[in-house]
Design a protein around this motif. Structure first.
Motif, PDB file in Angstrom:
ATOM      1  N   GLY A  43     -44.589  66.010   6.294  1.00 56.88           N
ATOM      2  CA  GLY A  43     -45.066  65.044   5.294  1.00 56.88           C
ATOM      3  C   GLY A  43     -44.611  63.625   5.574  1.00 56.88           C
ATOM      4  O   GLY A  43     -45.219  62.656   5.100  1.00 56.88           O
ATOM      5  N   SER A  44     -43.526  63.446   6.335  1.00 52.59           N
ATOM      6  CA  SER A  44     -43.018  62.100   6.629  1.00 52.59           C
ATOM      7  C   SER A  44     -43.548  61.545   7.968  1.00 52.59           C
ATOM      8  O   SER A  44     -43.094  60.518   8.449  1.00 52.59           O
ATOM      9  CB  SER A  44     -41.482  62.129   6.657  1.00 52.59           C
ATOM     10  N   THR A  45     -44.499  62.233   8.567  1.00 49.54           N
ATOM     11  CA  THR A  45     -45.050  61.820   9.867  1.00 49.54           C
ATOM     12  C   THR A  45     -45.892  60.553   9.726  1.00 49.54           C
ATOM     13  O   THR A  45     -46.632  60.384   8.742  1.00 49.54           O
ATOM     14  CB  THR A  45     -45.918  62.957  10.448  1.00 49.54           C
ATOM     15  N   ASP A  46     -45.774  59.692  10.730  1.00 53.49           N
ATOM     16  CA  ASP A  46     -46.611  58.470  10.772  1.00 53.49           C
ATOM     17  C   ASP A  46     -47.989  58.883  11.287  1.00 53.49           C
ATOM     18  O   ASP A  46     -48.197  59.107  12.490  1.00 53.49           O
ATOM     19  CB  ASP A  46     -45.962  57.444  11.703  1.00 53.49           C
ATOM     20  N   ILE A  47     -48.952  58.983  10.387  1.00 52.45           N
ATOM     21  CA  ILE A  47     -50.278  59.481  10.741  1.00 52.45           C
ATOM     22  C   ILE A  47     -50.998  58.518  11.697  1.00 52.45           C
ATOM     23  O   ILE A  47     -51.683  58.958  12.639  1.00 52.45           O
ATOM     24  CB  ILE A  47     -51.123  59.699   9.465  1.00 52.45           C
ATOM     25  N   LYS A  48     -50.820  57.229  11.510  1.00 53.81           N
ATOM     26  CA  LYS A  48     -51.471  56.255  12.400  1.00 53.81           C
ATOM     27  C   LYS A  48     -50.985  56.449  13.836  1.00 53.81           C
ATOM     28  O   LYS A  48     -51.778  56.465  14.786  1.00 53.81           O
ATOM     29  CB  LYS A  48     -51.143  54.830  11.934  1.00 53.81           C
ATOM     30  N   HIS A  49     -49.685  56.635  13.963  1.00 57.98           N
ATOM     31  CA  HIS A  49     -49.107  56.826  15.291  1.00 57.98           C
ATOM     32  C   HIS A  49     -49.574  58.154  15.887  1.00 57.98           C
ATOM     33  O   HIS A  49     -49.863  58.254  17.093  1.00 57.98           O
ATOM     34  CB  HIS A  49     -47.590  56.781  15.206  1.00 57.98           C
TER      35      HIS A  49
END
Length: 567
Positions: A68-74
């Motif tokens: 859930g804390s993942t940088d989706i853009k990256h």
């Protein structure tokens, strides 16, 4: 005093009802407490079931909890450039790949049409730590999981603010939709099929046994059941067969598995045993207290009734004895006045007057002696001086002295006195009083058949003395009261017979003081038999003491059985 009789009965009834009512309420409270204890015990076990379900639920999330804390853009940028996920996501995938619960990890990018066109799919290789393409995969499980997730997300995507959404396909797989909240779009789907063999045969049975143990240990049995397929997946105790009739509680396992549920049967063995032991102990104490209270209440009531009856008897006794004391005094006074005035000069009349005065004086003396005996007994001053005496000799002496009196009353006297009667340790005066009172009683209460039988025998190392009459007899309910002071049976004959209700009370007291026992057998209309036993002195009798009773010429001599009749 009589006016309070009904009130006493009412108060007794009210007291008994109150005690029984309070006892009933306490018993009800004890049973309610018993049931509440069992229910509370079951509620605690239900909380254990819910806690177990939550732990299992968390177990299926912990491998990818940091997603859930993942940088989706990256993540999207890295995947477009390399066809792989960013390092932070790969570390989570490594952890999930090493988890025995999952078979494999697959990724389906949004819009790839893999499931529709049966294309190769991306599968995570834990050795290479990257996705590789493969055409061999559980198409139905993977595509169904992705399809279910995609369908749900269509209704959620516009309002959803998080970067992922976890959807379970019952017990087959878990699918994670990776979302870009800023664009309201789904990047792709991570699908992880469950290792069914490990899940069903190792993990879940092991966890159930670890948590709940055997039925005897936890007081309950837990089954994990697939209710759609009617299949028991795991059990906390494999020795217990599943029975739906025994199920007391059901819990979803957890809600992420649609068709699985925990079904629980409560045995409550230890709780029931402890609660029953406490319940029984409390009921026993309560019953003892109730019986004690009831016994005390009834005892006090009976004591009050007896005191009332005694007071009534005493009042009747005072009226009766006052009248009877006045009668001999009046006769003696009248005879004395006539003699003192010199009005009686004839010798015959003088003798008659003298006899009247003598007889009334004897009668008065006997009444006074009875009163004194009762007073001494009440004061604990009844003194006896037991000594070894020959009871047969005492009886012969009594018969000699009272033969004429009994004859004048019209009675037939029969005596049966065994030879060689041993001595007995008895106060002579007491024995004389006992015989006199019993004979007098037999004379008073005999009407048609005037018969008295005096026996003296030896039985079981005791001297047994009996006086039998063929008088009116007594009912059983009267026999238990005849030795009470002032008691007189309420019947027509008693009302017409003079007496004070003291004679048998005196007899009973004297028998007890001489270590004897007295019993009565009686039947209405057939007479009564009073039996008195004294311990015998088992020594050789002094044969030098011989007594030959003298009888009037009208009496029969003793026969071989030592029987005497006086007509």
């Amino acid at each position: 005093m009589k006016r309070y009789g009904s009130l006493r009965w009412i108060l007794l009834a009210a007291g008994i009802v109150a005690i029984i009512g309070l006892t009933g309420m306490n018993v009800y409270s004890l049973y309610a407490l018993h049931e509440n204890t069992l229910e509370s015990n079951r509620e605690n076990k239900k909380l254990q079931i819910a806690e177990f379900s939550d732990k299992i639920r968390y177990r299926f999330f912990e491998s990818y909890y940091g997603l859930g804390s993942t940088d989706i853009k990256h993540l999207k940028s890295t995947f477009r450039k390399t066809g792989q996920f960013s390092k932070e996501v790969v570390s989570l995938l490594n952890e999930a790949a090493h988890d025995s619960i999952y078979d494999d990890i697959y990724f389906i990018p949004t819009g790839s049409g893999i499931c529709k066109n049966n294309k190769a799919i991306l599968k995570y290789d834990e050795q290479l730590e990257k996705f590789i393409r493969t055409s061999t995969y559980p198409r139905e499980v993977v595509c169904d999981g992705m399809g279910i997730t995609r369908t749900q997300m269509k209704t959620l995507i516009d309002e959803y603010r998080y970067s992922n959404k976890v959807i379970f396909d019952s017990h087959r797989s878990v699918t994670i939709a990776i979302i870009d909240p800023s664009e309201k779009s789904i990047f792709g789907y991570l699908t992880m099929p469950f290792n069914q063999d490990y899940l069903r045969n190792e993990y879940l049975p092991q966890k159930l046994v670890e948590k709940f143990g055997t039925t005897n240990q936890s007081d309950m049995h837990v089954w994990l059941r697939d209710w759609v397929n009617n299949e028991i997946i795991a059990s906390s105790d494999t020795t217990v067969k599943y029975d739906h009739e025994k199920v007391h509680f059901e819990q979803d396992f957890p809600s992420l598995f649609d068709y699985w549920e925990l079904q629980v049967s409560f045995t409550d063995q230890s709780a029931v045993a402890a609660s029953n032991a406490s319940l029984i102990k409390n009921i026993v104490v309560l019953a003892a207290a109730m019986l004690l209270l009831l016994g005390s209440l009834v005892f006090m009531f009976r004591s009050a009734q007896k005191e009332r009856a005694l007071a009534e008897r005493q009042a009747g006794f005072l009226a009766n004895v006052t009248h009877e004391l006045k009668t001999p005094l009046a006769v003696m006074q009248a005879a004395g006045e006539n003699l003192a005035d010199g009005r009686v000069t004839d010798k015959t009349r003088l003798k008659n007057y003298g006899n009247h005065i003598f007889n009334e004086a004897i009668r008065l003396r006997k009444m006074i002696e009875k009163l004194l005996d009762v007073a001494k007994a009440d004061a604990g001053q009844s003194l006896v001086e037991p000594e070894p005496i020959d009871l047969s000799e005492k009886l012969y002496s009594y018969i000699d002295e009272h033969e004429e009196y009994i004859e004048k009353k019209g009675f037939t006297l029969r005596t049966t006195i065994e030879d060689d009667i041993p001595m007995a340790m008895v106060d002579p005066n007491s024995f004389e009083t006992i015989v006199s009172n019993l004979v007098e009683n037999a004379i008073k209460y005999s009407t048609d058949e005037k018969f008295i039988h005096i026996r003296l025998t030896v039985k079981n190392e005791n001297l047994v003395f009996q006086i039998e009459d063929h008088g009116v007899g007594m009912k059983q309910k009267v026999i238990s009261q005849i030795f009470e002071k002032f008691f007189r049976a309420e019947d027509t004959l008693t009302a017409k017979t003079k007496g004070h209700g003291l004679g048998l009370s005196i007899v009973n007291n004297l028998v007890e003081l001489n270590d004897g026992e007295i019993t009565v057998s009686s039947e209405p209309g057939k007479g009564s038999t009073f039996t008195i036993s004294f311990p015998a002195i088992l020594e050789e009798k002094d044969t030098t003491k011989q007594h030959t009773p003298s009888y009037s010429s009208e009496s029969d001599s003793l026969n071989k059985e030592s029987e005497t009749y006086v007509n």
